[in-house]
Design a protein around this motif. Structure first.
Motif, PDB file in Angstrom:
ATOM      1  N   THR A  83      39.299  28.819  -0.488  1.00 21.58           N
ATOM      2  CA  THR A  83      40.222  27.862   0.126  1.00 21.58           C
ATOM      3  C   THR A  83      40.492  26.697  -0.809  1.00 21.58           C
ATOM      4  O   THR A  83      39.719  26.416  -1.723  1.00 21.58           O
ATOM      5  N   PHE A  84      41.590  26.014  -0.525  1.00 20.82           N
ATOM      6  CA  PHE A  84      42.001  24.811  -1.248  1.00 20.82           C
ATOM      7  C   PHE A  84      42.252  23.729  -0.202  1.00 20.82           C
ATOM      8  O   PHE A  84      43.026  23.934   0.738  1.00 20.82           O
ATOM      9  N   ALA A  85      41.577  22.586  -0.328  1.00 24.07           N
ATOM     10  CA  ALA A  85      41.659  21.536   0.683  1.00 24.07           C
ATOM     11  C   ALA A  85      42.088  20.219   0.067  1.00 24.07           C
ATOM     12  O   ALA A  85      41.741  19.899  -1.077  1.00 24.07           O
ATOM     13  N   VAL A  86      42.859  19.449   0.840  1.00 26.12           N
ATOM     14  CA  VAL A  86      43.235  18.093   0.459  1.00 26.12           C
ATOM     15  C   VAL A  86      42.904  17.174   1.629  1.00 26.12           C
ATOM     16  O   VAL A  86      42.987  17.574   2.793  1.00 26.12           O
ATOM     17  N   ALA A  87      42.494  15.956   1.301  1.00 29.04           N
ATOM     18  CA  ALA A  87      42.266  14.930   2.319  1.00 29.04           C
ATOM     19  C   ALA A  87      43.131  13.735   1.959  1.00 29.04           C
ATOM     20  O   ALA A  87      43.158  13.302   0.801  1.00 29.04           O
ATOM     21  N   LEU A  88      43.846  13.214   2.943  1.00 27.49           N
ATOM     22  CA  LEU A  88      44.806  12.147   2.683  1.00 27.49           C
ATOM     23  C   LEU A  88      44.284  10.815   3.193  1.00 27.49           C
ATOM     24  O   LEU A  88      43.901  10.695   4.371  1.00 27.49           O
ATOM     25  N   PRO A  89      44.236   9.797   2.316  1.00 23.35           N
ATOM     26  CA  PRO A  89      43.803   8.473   2.752  1.00 23.35           C
ATOM     27  C   PRO A  89      44.745   7.925   3.819  1.00 23.35           C
ATOM     28  O   PRO A  89      45.901   8.318   3.920  1.00 23.35           O
ATOM     29  N   GLU A  90      44.239   7.040   4.597  1.00 15.57           N
ATOM     30  CA  GLU A  90      45.023   6.421   5.657  1.00 15.57           C
ATOM     31  C   GLU A  90      46.293   5.800   5.078  1.00 15.57           C
ATOM     32  O   GLU A  90      46.250   5.088   4.080  1.00 15.57           O
ATOM     33  N   GLY A  91      47.414   6.103   5.710  1.00 16.86           N
ATOM     34  CA  GLY A  91      48.692   5.578   5.248  1.00 16.86           C
ATOM     35  C   GLY A  91      49.415   6.501   4.290  1.00 16.86           C
ATOM     36  O   GLY A  91      50.547   6.238   3.914  1.00 16.86           O
ATOM     37  N   MET A  92      48.778   7.606   3.861  1.00 18.28           N
ATOM     38  CA  MET A  92      49.442   8.564   2.989  1.00 18.28           C
ATOM     39  C   MET A  92      49.727   9.826   3.804  1.00 18.28           C
ATOM     40  O   MET A  92      48.834  10.615   4.080  1.00 18.28           O
ATOM     41  N   PRO A  93      50.953  10.023   4.234  1.00 17.94           N
ATOM     42  CA  PRO A  93      51.253  11.158   5.107  1.00 17.94           C
ATOM     43  C   PRO A  93      51.364  12.469   4.339  1.00 17.94           C
ATOM     44  O   PRO A  93      51.714  12.486   3.159  1.00 17.94           O
ATOM     45  N   LEU A  94      51.026  13.550   5.030  1.00 15.65           N
ATOM     46  CA  LEU A  94      51.267  14.872   4.465  1.00 15.65           C
ATOM     47  C   LEU A  94      52.719  15.234   4.797  1.00 15.65           C
ATOM     48  O   LEU A  94      53.009  16.013   5.695  1.00 15.65           O
ATOM     49  N   ASP A  95      53.635  14.596   4.055  1.00 18.24           N
ATOM     50  CA  ASP A  95      55.049  14.765   4.345  1.00 18.24           C
ATOM     51  C   ASP A  95      55.534  16.141   3.897  1.00 18.24           C
ATOM     52  O   ASP A  95      54.782  16.939   3.352  1.00 18.24           O
ATOM     53  N   GLY A  96      56.820  16.395   4.180  1.00 17.50           N
ATOM     54  CA  GLY A  96      57.355  17.718   3.877  1.00 17.50           C
ATOM     55  C   GLY A  96      57.254  18.090   2.417  1.00 17.50           C
ATOM     56  O   GLY A  96      56.955  19.234   2.076  1.00 17.50           O
ATOM     57  N   ARG A  97      57.499  17.117   1.511  1.00 19.54           N
ATOM     58  CA  ARG A  97      57.441  17.420   0.082  1.00 19.54           C
ATOM     59  C   ARG A  97      56.031  17.791  -0.328  1.00 19.54           C
ATOM     60  O   ARG A  97      55.819  18.800  -1.015  1.00 19.54           O
ATOM     61  N   ARG A  98      55.051  16.976   0.053  1.00 21.94           N
ATOM     62  CA  ARG A  98      53.663  17.282  -0.314  1.00 21.94           C
ATOM     63  C   ARG A  98      53.207  18.593   0.326  1.00 21.94           C
ATOM     64  O   ARG A  98      52.481  19.376  -0.281  1.00 21.94           O
ATOM     65  N   ARG A  99      53.615  18.820   1.576  1.00 24.51           N
ATOM     66  CA  ARG A  99      53.210  20.040   2.269  1.00 24.51           C
ATOM     67  C   ARG A  99      53.738  21.275   1.537  1.00 24.51           C
ATOM     68  O   ARG A  99      53.012  22.256   1.346  1.00 24.51           O
ATOM     69  N   GLU A 100      55.007  21.228   1.116  1.00 25.04           N
ATOM     70  CA  GLU A 100      55.596  22.373   0.434  1.00 25.04           C
ATOM     71  C   GLU A 100      54.982  22.569  -0.950  1.00 25.04           C
ATOM     72  O   GLU A 100      54.683  23.705  -1.356  1.00 25.04           O
ATOM     73  N   LEU A 101      54.775  21.475  -1.692  1.00 25.95           N
ATOM     74  CA  LEU A 101      54.157  21.595  -3.013  1.00 25.95           C
ATOM     75  C   LEU A 101      52.736  22.134  -2.898  1.00 25.95           C
ATOM     76  O   LEU A 101      52.300  22.952  -3.723  1.00 25.95           O
ATOM     77  N   ALA A 102      51.993  21.685  -1.879  1.00 28.41           N
ATOM     78  CA  ALA A 102      50.626  22.183  -1.694  1.00 28.41           C
ATOM     79  C   ALA A 102      50.633  23.674  -1.377  1.00 28.41           C
ATOM     80  O   ALA A 102      49.785  24.432  -1.871  1.00 28.41           O
ATOM     81  N   ARG A 103      51.587  24.092  -0.552  1.00 27.34           N
ATOM     82  CA  ARG A 103      51.666  25.515  -0.220  1.00 27.34           C
ATOM     83  C   ARG A 103      51.975  26.355  -1.463  1.00 27.34           C
ATOM     84  O   ARG A 103      51.352  27.401  -1.694  1.00 27.34           O
ATOM     85  N   VAL A 104      52.947  25.899  -2.266  1.00 27.24           N
ATOM     86  CA  VAL A 104      53.301  26.643  -3.480  1.00 27.24           C
ATOM     87  C   VAL A 104      52.115  26.663  -4.455  1.00 27.24           C
ATOM     88  O   VAL A 104      51.820  27.700  -5.071  1.00 27.24           O
TER      89      VAL A 104
END
Length: 538
Positions: free
Chosen positions: A277-298
């Protein structure tokens, strides 16, 4: 109501902003967008104290990438702009997405003349800061123009980040494909998470016999999150792994090891096929927005593909190592066959000739004839085993006449009353010695299995379309024997398979020779002599 374009046509400030918006949209990188923003503040809006800070995941800080020359002396005087400092209006603007206005009345003895500062969030990228040197602050029109400029800058930063993300993903993918082992691939994923996604907290887990332990972790995660005995992290990893799809967790309850560890808003875990697995944790105030979500998936998909390739490469290396060891043992065996067995066999054959010359007893002569047949069979087995064990490569390939090669090979085989018919007209690109081995072994097979006085035909192969391949032509060898049953035709090329009186090695050598040249060989029913027909196609 007039639209923005119509208003801009009559407003020089808006026309200027529209030009700047186009300039920022064409910018190749984040730095160019930030510089265009600062230049516009100074040249068009008359704001001489302007700077742009972007989030730096490695420092977990808002880092200045562009500033007006007049603002440089005051940058250090503005807040530290690091996470965890509640006094920082920059962090408040960045994490909340709302503008922060700081008003500070001046006194005659004040060493810092900065009076009013406005912090404007630039989406997920950072913060723009502007300030004045007097108590007047910013009027409504200036703030409106700043809002327009910030909106254009945020859109341009999104586009620049997308381009940078694609380039970064491309570079990361190339690095992963070039990596030699899964741990190296995991390291590339963690590095790309910081540099491409802008997320400082990440980790890759790879499966082993004991579970899904961490194989790589970012510096920030190692510093701020407990990586030893991380039961919650492994639990989340196992859930995503077993579900086979990304899982987003809104509540992060890891035990942190640093006193000043940040609060986390959410975490996402992406399965990497059957590897981990590959995991990311986002600090408070940093959203897992659409761009980050798509880049993480790719990134996860590309990592999975790289891990698949590494696994295949590892299997191939193991297979190559096994084959090399087998070849070494076979070569040793070939030396034993050619030396330790050949010498006593020659002695036995010599003594047999002497015994035949000395005896006149018919019964003894018949027994000696049986002994001779056995020694001849042993001689054939030794020769075939040696040819099979050494392993051949077509290093000396050249254009050869198939007819000439067949006739020479026939003369090297004990054929008795057998008849060779040569009708072949083509040529092949082949190693002379290997081609001779192929013919000799097929001829021996025909002599052994096709009857007392077999006929053997060598002809051009009837292939679909153009038979010429790589400058050569296919050929066929047919006999008038009983043929080979259809359900045994694949098995006869396996080493050790034998009908009556065979060594079980000859047709295995035929298959090895064909493989060394990149040819195919098959058996079918003969249409001329009615027996087995060996078809060889380059």
């Amino acid at each position: 109501m007039a639209n923005r374009s119509e208003v801009a046509d009559g407003d020089p400030d808006l026309r200027a902003l529209r030009r700047v918006g186009r300039r920022m949209a064409r910018a190749d990188d984040v730095d160019a967008v930030a510089e265009a923003f600062v230049d516009t503040c100074v040249e068009e809006l008359g704001i001489t104290l302007a700077a742009v800070r972007v989030y730096d995941p490695r420092r977990d800080a808002l880092h200045v990438i562009a500033a007006a020359s007049d603002a440089t002396p005051y940058l250090d005087g503005w807040d530290d702009h690091r996470r965890g400092d509640d006094r920082s209006p920059a962090w408040r603007a960045y994490t909340t997405g709302n503008r922060e206005y700081v008003e500070r009345p001046l006194s005659e003895t004040d060493a810092d003349p900065v009076s009013n500062a406005l912090y404007l969030p630039l989406g997920t990228h950072g913060v723009a800061a502007v300030a004045t040197l007097d108590d007047r602050g910013f009027d409504d029109r200036t703030e409106s123009l700043l809002g327009t400029l910030v909106s254009d800058a945020t859109a341009a930063l999104d586009a620049a980040a997308d381009r940078r993300g694609l380039r970064g993903l491309h570079d990361a993918t190339r690095a992963m494909q070039a990596a030699d082992d899964p741990e190296a691939i995991a390291g590339v994923v963690v590095d790309a998470t910081e540099s491409v996604l802008g997320i400082p907290y990440s980790g890759v887990r790879l499966c082993d016999d004991d579970g899904i332990p961490l194989a790589a972790v970012s510096d920030a995660a190692a510093r701020d999150i407990g990586v030893g005995g991380d039961a919650d992290g492994e639990r989340r990893a196992r859930e995503a792994f077993e579900r086979g799809e990304p899982v987003v967790f809104d509540e992060i309850d890891d035990t942190v090891t640093a006193e000043a560890a940040p609060a986390f808003s959410e975490a996402a875990v992406y399965p990497l096929g059957d590897h981990g697995t590959f995991a990311v944790a986002l600090p408070e105030g940093m959203p897992l927005d659409g761009r980050r979500r798509e880049l993480a998936r790719v990134l996860a998909d590309n990592a999975t593909a790289a891990l698949d390739r590494a696994e295949r490469s590892d299997r191939l290396r193991e297979q190559a190592s096994t084959i090399a060891a087998q070849d070494e043992r076979l070569e040793e065996f070939a030396n034993v066959v050619s030396h330790d067995l050949r010498n006593p066999l020659n002695v036995a054959q010599g003594r047999l000739r002497m015994a035949r010359e000395r005896t006149e007893d018919t019964a003894v002569a018949e027994d000696l004839e049986t002994v001779g047949d056995a020694l001849d069979r042993m001689d054939a087995i030794v020769e075939d085993a040696r040819g099979l064990a050494v392993g051949e490569t077509a290093d000396d390939a050249r254009e050869l006449s198939v007819a000439t090669a067949a006739e020479r090979a026939w003369g090297a085989v004990e054929t008795g009353d057998a008849e060779l018919i040569v009708e072949v007209t083509g040529t092949v690109e082949a190693d002379p010695g290997l081609l001779a081995q192929l013919f000799e072994n097929v001829f021996r097979n025909a002599v052994e299995h096709a009857g007392e006085a077999p006929r053997v035909l060598v002809s051009d192969a009837d292939t679909e379309g153009d038979p010429d391949v790589d400058g050569g032509r296919g050929f066929a060898i047919e006999d008038d024997g009983p043929g080979v049953p259809e359900d045994e035709r694949g098995a006869v090329f396996r080493v050790g398979y034998s009908g009556r009186d065979g060594t079980g090695l000859g047709l295995g050598i035929v298959a090895r020779v064909a493989e060394a040249h990149g040819w195919s060989v098959r058996i079918e029913d003969g249409d001329r002599l009615g027996g087995a027909r060996f078809v060889v196609e380059p």
